[in-house]
Scaffold this active site. Structure first.
Site, PDB file in Angstrom:
ATOM      1  N   THR A 239      -2.680  -3.685  -6.888  1.00  0.00           N
ATOM      2  CA  THR A 239      -1.619  -3.521  -5.901  1.00  0.00           C
ATOM      3  C   THR A 239      -1.656  -4.612  -4.830  1.00  0.00           C
ATOM      4  O   THR A 239      -0.610  -5.090  -4.399  1.00  0.00           O
ATOM      5  CB  THR A 239      -1.761  -2.153  -5.200  1.00  0.00           C
ATOM      6  OG1 THR A 239      -3.141  -1.938  -4.942  1.00  0.00           O
ATOM      7  CG2 THR A 239      -1.227  -1.042  -6.051  1.00  0.00           C
TER       8      THR A 239
ATOM      9  N   PHE B 277       1.884   2.999   1.160  1.00  0.00           N
ATOM     10  CA  PHE B 277       0.528   3.489   0.929  1.00  0.00           C
ATOM     11  C   PHE B 277       0.507   5.003   0.732  1.00  0.00           C
ATOM     12  O   PHE B 277      -0.532   5.643   0.897  1.00  0.00           O
ATOM     13  CB  PHE B 277      -0.387   3.073   2.084  1.00  0.00           C
ATOM     14  CG  PHE B 277      -0.589   1.577   2.158  1.00  0.00           C
ATOM     15  CD1 PHE B 277      -1.472   0.941   1.300  1.00  0.00           C
ATOM     16  CD2 PHE B 277       0.124   0.799   3.061  1.00  0.00           C
ATOM     17  CE1 PHE B 277      -1.649  -0.437   1.341  1.00  0.00           C
ATOM     18  CE2 PHE B 277      -0.043  -0.581   3.114  1.00  0.00           C
ATOM     19  CZ  PHE B 277      -0.933  -1.201   2.254  1.00  0.00           C
TER      20      PHE B 277
ATOM     21  N   CYS C 224      -3.459   6.123   0.641  1.00  0.00           N
ATOM     22  CA  CYS C 224      -4.387   5.077   0.210  1.00  0.00           C
ATOM     23  C   CYS C 224      -5.607   4.974   1.130  1.00  0.00           C
ATOM     24  O   CYS C 224      -5.467   4.753   2.324  1.00  0.00           O
ATOM     25  CB  CYS C 224      -3.654   3.740   0.183  1.00  0.00           C
ATOM     26  SG  CYS C 224      -4.687   2.390  -0.378  1.00  0.00           S
TER      27      CYS C 224
HETATM   28 MN1  MNH Z   1      -4.369   2.276  -2.783  1.00  0.00          MN
HETATM   29  C1  MNH Z   1      -4.059   5.653  -3.216  1.00  0.00           C
HETATM   30  C2  MNH Z   1      -0.955   1.980  -2.615  1.00  0.00           C
HETATM   31  C3  MNH Z   1      -4.695  -1.053  -2.033  1.00  0.00           C
HETATM   32  C4  MNH Z   1      -7.728   2.482  -3.331  1.00  0.00           C
HETATM   33  N1  MNH Z   1      -2.797   3.571  -2.906  1.00  0.00           N
HETATM   34  C5  MNH Z   1      -2.892   4.947  -3.042  1.00  0.00           C
HETATM   35  C6  MNH Z   1      -1.572   5.513  -2.979  1.00  0.00           C
HETATM   36  C7  MNH Z   1      -0.700   4.477  -2.837  1.00  0.00           C
HETATM   37  C8  MNH Z   1      -1.467   3.259  -2.775  1.00  0.00           C
HETATM   38  C9  MNH Z   1       0.813   4.575  -2.753  1.00  0.00           C
HETATM   39  C10 MNH Z   1      -1.213   7.005  -3.078  1.00  0.00           C
HETATM   40  C11 MNH Z   1      -0.884   7.389  -4.491  1.00  0.00           C
HETATM   41  C12 MNH Z   1      -0.438   8.821  -4.668  1.00  0.00           C
HETATM   42  O1  MNH Z   1      -0.060   9.506  -3.707  1.00  0.00           O
HETATM   43  O2  MNH Z   1      -0.454   9.291  -5.818  1.00  0.00           O
HETATM   44  N2  MNH Z   1      -3.067   0.727  -2.438  1.00  0.00           N
HETATM   45  C13 MNH Z   1      -1.703   0.829  -2.409  1.00  0.00           C
HETATM   46  C14 MNH Z   1      -1.140  -0.476  -2.109  1.00  0.00           C
HETATM   47  C15 MNH Z   1      -2.205  -1.330  -1.923  1.00  0.00           C
HETATM   48  C16 MNH Z   1      -3.416  -0.557  -2.139  1.00  0.00           C
HETATM   49  C17 MNH Z   1       0.347  -0.783  -2.013  1.00  0.00           C
HETATM   50  C18 MNH Z   1      -2.239  -2.793  -1.559  1.00  0.00           C
HETATM   51  C19 MNH Z   1      -1.269  -3.453  -1.004  1.00  0.00           C
HETATM   52  N3  MNH Z   1      -5.929   0.931  -2.721  1.00  0.00           N
HETATM   53  C20 MNH Z   1      -5.871  -0.362  -2.305  1.00  0.00           C
HETATM   54  C21 MNH Z   1      -7.195  -0.904  -2.200  1.00  0.00           C
HETATM   55  C22 MNH Z   1      -8.064   0.101  -2.578  1.00  0.00           C
HETATM   56  C23 MNH Z   1      -7.258   1.259  -2.900  1.00  0.00           C
HETATM   57  C24 MNH Z   1      -7.526  -2.322  -1.757  1.00  0.00           C
HETATM   58  C25 MNH Z   1      -9.558   0.093  -2.635  1.00  0.00           C
HETATM   59  C26 MNH Z   1     -10.339  -0.791  -2.067  1.00  0.00           C
HETATM   60  N4  MNH Z   1      -5.653   3.784  -3.238  1.00  0.00           N
HETATM   61  C27 MNH Z   1      -7.000   3.644  -3.452  1.00  0.00           C
HETATM   62  C28 MNH Z   1      -7.558   4.940  -3.791  1.00  0.00           C
HETATM   63  C29 MNH Z   1      -6.513   5.870  -3.738  1.00  0.00           C
HETATM   64  C30 MNH Z   1      -5.310   5.098  -3.383  1.00  0.00           C
HETATM   65  C31 MNH Z   1      -9.019   5.211  -4.103  1.00  0.00           C
HETATM   66  C32 MNH Z   1      -6.581   7.385  -3.984  1.00  0.00           C
HETATM   67  C33 MNH Z   1      -6.887   8.050  -2.645  1.00  0.00           C
HETATM   68  C34 MNH Z   1      -6.990   9.573  -2.724  1.00  0.00           C
HETATM   69  O3  MNH Z   1      -6.204  10.193  -3.451  1.00  0.00           O
HETATM   70  O4  MNH Z   1      -7.841  10.113  -2.057  1.00  0.00           O
END
Ligand code: MNH
Length: 458
Positions: free
Chosen positions: A269, A399, A406
């Site tokens: 992402t 996010f 996130c």
């Molecule tokens: Mn990320 C959950 C978008 C970077 C780790 N992330 C989510 C969700 C979104 C999202 C939207 C919620 C999904 C849902 O509701 O089903 N994340 C992004 C975007 C970026 C991003 C647009 C960058 C730009 N994410 C990152 C990074 C990490 C990460 C960097 C780790 C280092 N994300 C996660 C994790 C979850 C998540 C782990 C699940 C969290 C949970 O459910 O507790």
């Protein structure tokens, strides 16, 4: 709910939605369903998917007292690979709360400070790579190398050597393949002959899975043997942290799931977000000029200057460029929500706890009622503090929302702003004027075939 025209028995909307060998189902769904109103359904082989594209309905679904994250079938199918890791855990699964609490210390401001020098180092490797390039560079793959290295090294002491090898690490290819397979399985689950269709590629999939598992076990074994320096990083927390009250720790299988989850969620992402930002910087001269001016004001004249930890937060314009890029192209384009108890949404649609709908962030972010008639235009000033304050809550959702939002948000923003700062400070970059934005859909959105030539500004 309204649905596309031409629904047929058994296959339902599949012929309309999945025409030909279409690699862009989301973009197709958006186009095909444009006239169906704020909430609509698509039915594929008996499986009903409900989508919300309207900002007001989406905001209602963000109310945590009434709604929670649910797993849409495409995400539930990933559990075969990612189990009860953070992203694919059901909200009431005990390992979600445990992992969330134990791993959160890896995402505090103090933790970011600890990752800063590694992030700079990886950005430096990207810059060496761009300095040496003799022809236009394909932007998304280069930034994917960067983000994979960053999450690997900061969180797991794992160096994939992305910038020293010409090929993408086999781990990445294996990971993408098995995730795709998991999703296919989910999409086909309702079919009586699914296992026949899935027979093709079965061995390849098994081999990929075995490779992934062995690599993850290797990461864990290296750490347990004390062969690397990481202590209180993400892996350290996974292995050693315990719940204060109960003493509970993550088990080995769950740790595997978490490592895979973070390696994937932690790079795809962010890479897409950076790539879209580079697209807008390259194609909008006024935006690029403002960005370059900001980096000069903060970093001065030396093209090798690296931002300090405190300076990263000062690139307010670059941050707005990133925010606006994620508005138009949220690289995780949707997420599923459903009611905790039976309720009515939008004043008229009944939902029970077994129902869910997908909030289409990409569409919510373009709702003219919130973003105006020029919603399709790129304008970083939409994220000036006064403009943000003037907008209703829960209208900007790159996010996600609530307790399942996130966990890596600050990590992604720190990394992305740092990299944009170095690139805008050091280079002028130019796209092929004939390039038309094409977007690939894997798990996430990413510009495809977008190349830039980088020339030093000084
Ligand atoms: Mn990320 C959950 C978008 C970077 C780790 N992330 C989510 C969700 C979104 C999202 C939207 C919620 C999904 C849902 O509701 O089903 N994340 C992004 C975007 C970026 C991003 C647009 C960058 C730009 N994410 C990152 C990074 C990490 C990460 C960097 C780790 C280092 N994300 C996660 C994790 C979850 C998540 C782990 C699940 C969290 C949970 O459910 O507790």
């Amino acid at each position: 709910f309204p649905h596309p025209k031409g629904r047929r028995p058994f296959v339902n909307d599949a012929p309309t939605m999945l025409r030909g060998n279409d690699r862009r189902p989301l973009q197709r769904a958006v186009a095909v369903t444009a006239g169906l109103g704020p909430i609509f359904e698509i039915k594929l082989f008996g499986q009903k998917l409900v989508f919300v594209r309207d900002a007001a309905l989406a905001a209602e679904l963000c109310d945590e007292s009434r709604f929670e994250k649910k797993l849409a079938p495409g995400v539930a199918a990933l559990r075969e690979v990612a189990g009860d890791g953070l992203f694919t855990a059901y909200s009431d699964e005990p390992n979600w709360q445990l992992a969330h609490d134990l791993l959160r210390p890896a995402f505090t401001r103090a933790a970011m400070q600890g990752y800063h020098s590694t992030m700079l180092q990886v950005a430096g490797e990207l810059i060496d790579h761009l300095d040496r390039a003799t022809e236009p560079v394909d932007v998304s793959p280069a930034l994917t190398k960067l983000t994979l290295e960053t999450i690997g090294r900061t969180s797991f002491s794992k160096d994939f050597g992305s910038f020293t090898k010409t090929e993408l690490d086999p781990f990445v290819a294996a990971m993408v393949r098995s995730l795709k397979r998991g999703q296919q399985r989910g999409a086909l689950a309702a079919l009586p002959f699914a296992s026949l269709l899935l027979r093709r590629g079965k061995e390849e999939y098994a081999a990929g899975r075995a490779y992934i598992d062995s690599m993850i076990d290797d990461i864990i074994d290296q750490r347990l043997a004390g062969n690397d320096a990481g202590g209180q990083d993400l892996l350290g927390l996974m292995l050693h942290s315990a719940d204060e009250a109960s003493g509970a720790k993550l088990d080995r299988l769950n740790i595997r799931y978490q490592i895979l989850t973070f390696l994937v969620a932690g790079h795809e992402t962010t890479s897409g977000a950076l790539s879209f930002a580079m697209y807008y910087l390259a194609t909008q001269p006024a935006v690029r000029a403002a960005a370059a001016a900001e980096t000069d004001a903060i970093l001065g004249d030396d093209p090798d200057a690296e931002p300090s930890f405190e300076q990263v937060a000062k690139f307010r314009y670059l941050r707005r460029v990133l925010d606006e890029s994620l508005r138009l192209w949220p690289t995780a384009p949707g997420f599923a929500r459903g009611p905790r108890q039976e309720t009515v949404i939008g004043g008229k649609y009944r939902m029970t706890p077994s129902d869910w709908c997908i909030v289409m962030a990409s569409e919510v972010h373009r709702d003219p009622k919130v973003w105006g008639d020029d919603a399709l235009e790129f304008d970083p000033d939409r994220f000036l503090p006064a403009a943000i304050k003037a907008r209703p809550a829960h209208t900007y959702l790159p996010f996600g929302t609530g307790e399942r939002a996130c966990i890596g948000r600050q990590f992604a923003l720190h990394e992305a702003v740092l990299v944009l700062a170095r690139l805008c400070h050091r280079y002028d970059f130019e796209a092929d004027p004939d390039y038309e934005l094409t977007i690939s859909e894997r798990l996430t959105l990413m510009p495809e075939g977008f190349r830039l030539s980088f020339t030093p500004r000084r």
